[in-house]
Design a protein around this motif. Structure first.
Motif, short mmCIF file in Angstrom:
data_model
loop_
_atom_site.label_atom_id
_atom_site.label_comp_id
_atom_site.label_asym_id
_atom_site.label_seq_id
_atom_site.Cartn_x
_atom_site.Cartn_y
_atom_site.Cartn_z
N ASP A 50 -75.08 110.03 73.52
CA ASP A 50 -75.36 108.69 72.99
C ASP A 50 -74.38 108.27 71.90
O ASP A 50 -74.26 107.08 71.60
N CYS A 51 -73.72 109.22 71.28
CA CYS A 51 -72.83 108.90 70.16
C CYS A 51 -71.43 108.48 70.62
O CYS A 51 -70.65 107.97 69.79
N GLN A 52 -71.12 108.69 71.89
CA GLN A 52 -69.73 108.53 72.32
C GLN A 52 -69.21 107.10 72.19
O GLN A 52 -68.01 106.87 72.04
N LEU A 88 -68.53 109.05 60.75
CA LEU A 88 -69.26 109.39 59.52
C LEU A 88 -70.61 110.01 59.81
O LEU A 88 -71.08 110.85 59.07
N CYS A 89 -71.26 109.60 60.88
CA CYS A 89 -72.62 110.07 61.17
C CYS A 89 -72.62 111.37 61.97
O CYS A 89 -73.36 112.30 61.65
N ALA A 90 -71.83 111.42 63.02
CA ALA A 90 -71.73 112.60 63.91
C ALA A 90 -73.08 113.02 64.49
O ALA A 90 -73.29 114.19 64.79
N GLY A 91 -73.98 112.06 64.62
CA GLY A 91 -75.26 112.35 65.27
C GLY A 91 -76.41 112.62 64.34
O GLY A 91 -77.56 112.67 64.76
N GLY A 92 -76.13 112.81 63.06
CA GLY A 92 -77.20 112.96 62.08
C GLY A 92 -77.73 114.39 61.96
O GLY A 92 -77.36 115.29 62.70
N HIS A 105 -79.63 117.07 69.51
CA HIS A 105 -79.97 115.71 69.97
C HIS A 105 -79.50 114.69 68.92
O HIS A 105 -79.65 114.91 67.73
N ALA A 106 -78.94 113.58 69.36
CA ALA A 106 -78.59 112.50 68.42
C ALA A 106 -79.88 111.96 67.80
O ALA A 106 -80.90 111.84 68.49
N ASN A 107 -79.82 111.61 66.55
CA ASN A 107 -81.00 111.07 65.86
C ASN A 107 -81.16 109.58 66.14
O ASN A 107 -80.97 108.74 65.26
N LEU A 108 -81.54 109.28 67.36
CA LEU A 108 -81.54 107.89 67.82
C LEU A 108 -82.55 107.01 67.10
O LEU A 108 -82.41 105.78 67.11
N TRP A 155 -69.60 103.21 66.96
CA TRP A 155 -68.50 103.09 65.99
C TRP A 155 -68.77 103.86 64.70
O TRP A 155 -67.83 104.12 63.93
N ALA A 156 -70.03 104.24 64.47
CA ALA A 156 -70.35 104.95 63.22
C ALA A 156 -70.18 106.46 63.34
O ALA A 156 -70.38 107.19 62.37
N ARG A 157 -69.79 106.96 64.53
CA ARG A 157 -69.82 108.42 64.72
C ARG A 157 -68.86 109.20 63.81
O ARG A 157 -69.15 110.35 63.47
N TYR A 208 -82.83 106.62 64.02
CA TYR A 208 -82.31 105.94 62.82
C TYR A 208 -80.90 105.38 63.00
O TYR A 208 -80.22 105.07 62.03
N CYS A 209 -80.47 105.19 64.24
CA CYS A 209 -79.12 104.63 64.47
C CYS A 209 -78.94 103.27 63.81
O CYS A 209 -77.90 103.00 63.20
N ASP A 210 -79.96 102.40 63.96
CA ASP A 210 -79.81 101.05 63.39
C ASP A 210 -79.61 101.15 61.88
O ASP A 210 -78.79 100.42 61.30
N TRP A 211 -80.38 102.04 61.25
CA TRP A 211 -80.28 102.20 59.80
C TRP A 211 -78.91 102.77 59.42
O TRP A 211 -78.26 102.29 58.49
N ILE A 212 -78.45 103.78 60.18
CA ILE A 212 -77.15 104.39 59.87
C ILE A 212 -76.03 103.36 60.01
O ILE A 212 -75.14 103.26 59.15
N ARG A 213 -76.07 102.60 61.10
CA ARG A 213 -75.00 101.61 61.30
C ARG A 213 -75.07 100.51 60.23
O ARG A 213 -74.04 100.04 59.75
N ASP A 214 -76.28 100.11 59.86
CA ASP A 214 -76.43 99.11 58.80
C ASP A 214 -75.88 99.64 57.47
O ASP A 214 -75.15 98.94 56.76
S1 SF4 Z 1 -75.64 106.13 64.53
FE1 SF4 Z 1 -76.73 107.03 66.31
S2 SF4 Z 1 -75.33 106.84 68.06
FE2 SF4 Z 1 -74.12 106.50 66.16
S3 SF4 Z 1 -73.24 108.52 65.69
FE3 SF4 Z 1 -75.19 108.32 64.54
S4 SF4 Z 1 -76.81 109.23 65.90
FE4 SF4 Z 1 -74.94 108.87 67.15
#
Ligand code: SF4
Length: 206
Positions: free
Chosen positions: A138-140, A147-151, A165-168, A143-145, A170-176
């Motif tokens: 899901d991280c591929q 810095l996040c690398a999946g959490g 597993h990617a921490n799906l 654009w935030a990967r 909280y993706c919206d929060w991480i990207r925000d």
């Molecule tokens: S925000 Fe979500 S999709 Fe993006 S890198 Fe982090 S876990 Fe993966």
């Protein structure tokens, strides 16, 4: 959260303070509700605005959630893993068990060895291979990967039963949050670029 920040910064005199919302499955009574999380996020943004105002005056604000990300942006970090667990750090439990980090210490699973026998390199390799951002489908396209690398590995285990597993949730929060820090970085780059120099060596100094 802001009240705690003020207490630690202004009354006790800590140089920097950072916050990490508690890791819990949403069945736990102490997990943060959606409404409470909105309040937490609003307070993150309020402190981020303060951070920017300080930076434009050439002053350090103590909210390390912004400082850490600005440091990573200045240094051009592109993470293979979300943190140093199993890479540059291990957790050591009272029993002597070695774990990927403090959050896994003396859990029934995820032992990476014991102080009497050393690091189990096969287990460590398995943990790091699963946790590599390239292994998280899901991280591929996110654009935030860099810095996040999946959490957090531990949060992924608590939520999905799998450290890889990617921490799906909280993706919206991480990207925000990443977007907020990029905007701060952009504003300081234009209006007070000299201020960013102090973040180039942030890791080495800490
Ligand atoms: S925000 Fe979500 S999709 Fe993006 S890198 Fe982090 S876990 Fe993966």
């Amino acid at each position: 959260m802001i009240r705690i920040y003020r207490h630690l910064k202004d009354e006790l005199g800590f140089h920097e303070i950072g916050f990490a919302p508690v890791t819990a499955s949403n069945q736990q009574s102490y997990s943060i509700s959606a409404a409470d999380m909105e309040s937490v996020i609003a307070q993150f943004h309020a402190l981020a605005e303060e951070w920017l105002a300080f930076a434009l005056r050439g002053e350090m604000h103590g909210f390390s959630n912004v400082s850490e990300t600005i440091g990573e942006l200045v240094q051009g970090v592109n993470k293979s893993h979300p943190c140093g667990a199993g890479l540059g750090l291990l957790g050591v439990g009272p029993s002597g068990d070695l774990a990927p980090c403090h959050r896994f210490v003396d859990a029934d699973s995820h032992s990476l060895g014991h102080i009497s026998t050393g690091i189990d390199r096969d287990k460590r390799t398995h943990f790091l291979t699963k946790g590599h951002v390239g292994a998280k489908y899901d991280c591929q396209t996110c654009w935030a990967r860099p810095l996040c690398a999946g959490g957090c590995h531990h949060e992924a285990f608590v939520r999905y039963g799998d450290t890889g597993h990617a921490n799906l949730h909280y993706c919206d929060w991480i990207r925000d949050w990443t977007d907020t820090c990029l905007r701060i970085y952009g504003a300081v780059s234009v209006q007070n670029p000299a201020f960013l120099r102090r973040f180039a060596e942030r890791r080495a100094l800490s």
